[in-house]
Design a protein around this motif. Structure first.
Motif, PDB file in Angstrom:
ATOM      1  N   ALA A 192       0.858  -1.186   0.000  1.00  0.00           N
ATOM      2  CA  ALA A 192       0.000   0.000   0.000  1.00  0.00           C
ATOM      3  C   ALA A 192       0.892   1.233   0.000  1.00  0.00           C
ATOM      4  O   ALA A 192       1.868   1.300   0.751  1.00  0.00           O
ATOM      5  N   ILE A 193       0.544   2.199  -0.846  1.00  0.00           N
ATOM      6  CA  ILE A 193       1.379   3.389  -1.045  1.00  0.00           C
ATOM      7  C   ILE A 193       0.496   4.617  -0.924  1.00  0.00           C
ATOM      8  O   ILE A 193      -0.529   4.730  -1.600  1.00  0.00           O
ATOM      9  N   LYS A 194       0.893   5.539  -0.074  1.00  0.00           N
ATOM     10  CA  LYS A 194       0.152   6.789   0.070  1.00  0.00           C
ATOM     11  C   LYS A 194       0.915   7.918  -0.615  1.00  0.00           C
ATOM     12  O   LYS A 194       2.010   8.274  -0.219  1.00  0.00           O
ATOM     13  N   VAL A 195       0.368   8.453  -1.694  1.00  0.00           N
ATOM     14  CA  VAL A 195       0.841   9.624  -2.425  1.00  0.00           C
ATOM     15  C   VAL A 195       2.366   9.630  -2.620  1.00  0.00           C
ATOM     16  O   VAL A 195       3.076  10.365  -1.942  1.00  0.00           O
ATOM     17  N   PRO A 196       2.856   8.832  -3.556  1.00  0.00           N
ATOM     18  CA  PRO A 196       4.285   8.921  -3.877  1.00  0.00           C
ATOM     19  C   PRO A 196       4.579  10.258  -4.549  1.00  0.00           C
ATOM     20  O   PRO A 196       3.728  10.816  -5.243  1.00  0.00           O
ATOM     21  N   LYS A 197       5.795  10.771  -4.337  1.00  0.00           N
ATOM     22  CA  LYS A 197       6.087  12.130  -4.810  1.00  0.00           C
ATOM     23  C   LYS A 197       7.419  12.200  -5.542  1.00  0.00           C
ATOM     24  O   LYS A 197       8.417  11.639  -5.090  1.00  0.00           O
ATOM     25  N   PHE A 202       3.499  12.997  -9.576  1.00  0.00           N
ATOM     26  CA  PHE A 202       4.333  12.038 -10.291  1.00  0.00           C
ATOM     27  C   PHE A 202       3.772  11.915 -11.709  1.00  0.00           C
ATOM     28  O   PHE A 202       2.724  12.498 -12.034  1.00  0.00           O
ATOM     29  N   LEU A 203       4.439  11.144 -12.542  1.00  0.00           N
ATOM     30  CA  LEU A 203       3.963  10.876 -13.898  1.00  0.00           C
ATOM     31  C   LEU A 203       3.127   9.603 -13.857  1.00  0.00           C
ATOM     32  O   LEU A 203       3.622   8.529 -13.496  1.00  0.00           O
ATOM     33  N   LEU A 204       1.851   9.709 -14.190  1.00  0.00           N
ATOM     34  CA  LEU A 204       0.927   8.588 -14.043  1.00  0.00           C
ATOM     35  C   LEU A 204       1.392   7.368 -14.823  1.00  0.00           C
ATOM     36  O   LEU A 204       1.315   6.238 -14.328  1.00  0.00           O
TER      37      LEU A 204
END
Length: 255
Positions: A57-62, A75-77
């Motif tokens: 689970a990943i919360k808002v990678p930047k 980020f780039l989708l």
């Protein structure tokens, strides 16, 4: 031979101060994801994760400022979709714009500390802070959301704080999580969540620095924090995105 995953990898996206952190703590409480939850990781760190070892689970990678990003996302989708394999579920967490505006004020006041910033954020700094907050919420929940609209499950902050068991059930259904096997973790998480706001009420543990004791409830806190003039000031900025997410704005106040 690697055993097939029974639960999906999860990515939580959305505007700051919309419950993304406490949402992430739900996954942190679940045995299947324990030790495999990433809070706002640097985007390139996703490439080091062994996604075959179990659900992540990943919360808002930047990504860092200046790198290529999908408008409204940090980020780039296309890169995210290439890195995080199926089965996966993308959650879009959203909060009523007026409540989010109130909660965004400390971070926006601190030189617009929330990300991703709209491209014209420096120009908006000349306007009242609630207008800056409105522009931030609108940029992410309109421009950013439209980029993932066809692949994201929308989750509402109001469900999270007012009925966390229902919210958790929705999450489990979408991510293929067995609620019976994870009942203890879900219950422990749900017991910490609530709509009441007080000095001893629980806050997402990584976000307490943005919390303020200037309201008694989380839902409709705008009634305590905003004047009718404030509401009318932000209405043109947020009303289109509000409708997009099923939110009503209060009726205009007659002079």
């Amino acid at each position: 031979m690697v055993e097939a995953l029974t639960s999906a990898h999860a990515v939580i996206l959305g505007c700051g101060r919309s419950g993304t952190s406490i949402f992430g703590e739900l996954f942190e409480s679940l045995p299947s994801y324990r030790g495999r939850y990433r809070f706002e990781p640097a985007f390139d760190d996703l490439r080091t994760i062994d996604f075959k070892a179990g659900p992540v689970a990943i919360k808002v990678p930047k990504r860092s400022s200046g790198e290529r990003m999908t408008p409204g996302l940090p980020f780039l989708l296309e890169d995210l979709l290439a890195i995080v394999p199926e089965p996966r579920v993308i959650f879009w967490q959203v909060r009523h714009p007026l409540d989010a505006i109130c909660s965004l004020r400390p971070g926006i006041t601190a030189d617009w500390s929330h990300n991703p910033k709209p491209p014209d954020w420096m120009e908006w700094q000349k306007r009242p802070v609630i207008m800056q907050c409105a522009r931030h919420w609108q940029h992410i929940n309109e421009t950013g959301y439209r980029a993932v609209r066809d692949i994201a499950a929308v989750m509402h902050y109001e469900d999270l704080v007012c009925d966390p068991h229902y919210f958790a059930r929705q999450v489990c259904d979408k991510a293929g999580i067995d609620m019976i096997d994870h009942a203890e973790g879900i219950e422990a998480w749900a017991a910490r969540v609530g709509n009441a706001k007080s000095p001893d009420s629980y806050e997402a543990k990584r976000q307490t620095h943005w919390s303020r004791q200037d309201h008694t409830t989380r839902v409709e806190r705008w009634r305590e924090n905003m004047s009718p003039e404030d509401v009318e000031m932000v209405r043109p900025v947020v009303e289109t995105a509000a409708r997009l997410h099923g939110y009503d704005l209060p009726e205009r106040v007659s002079a």
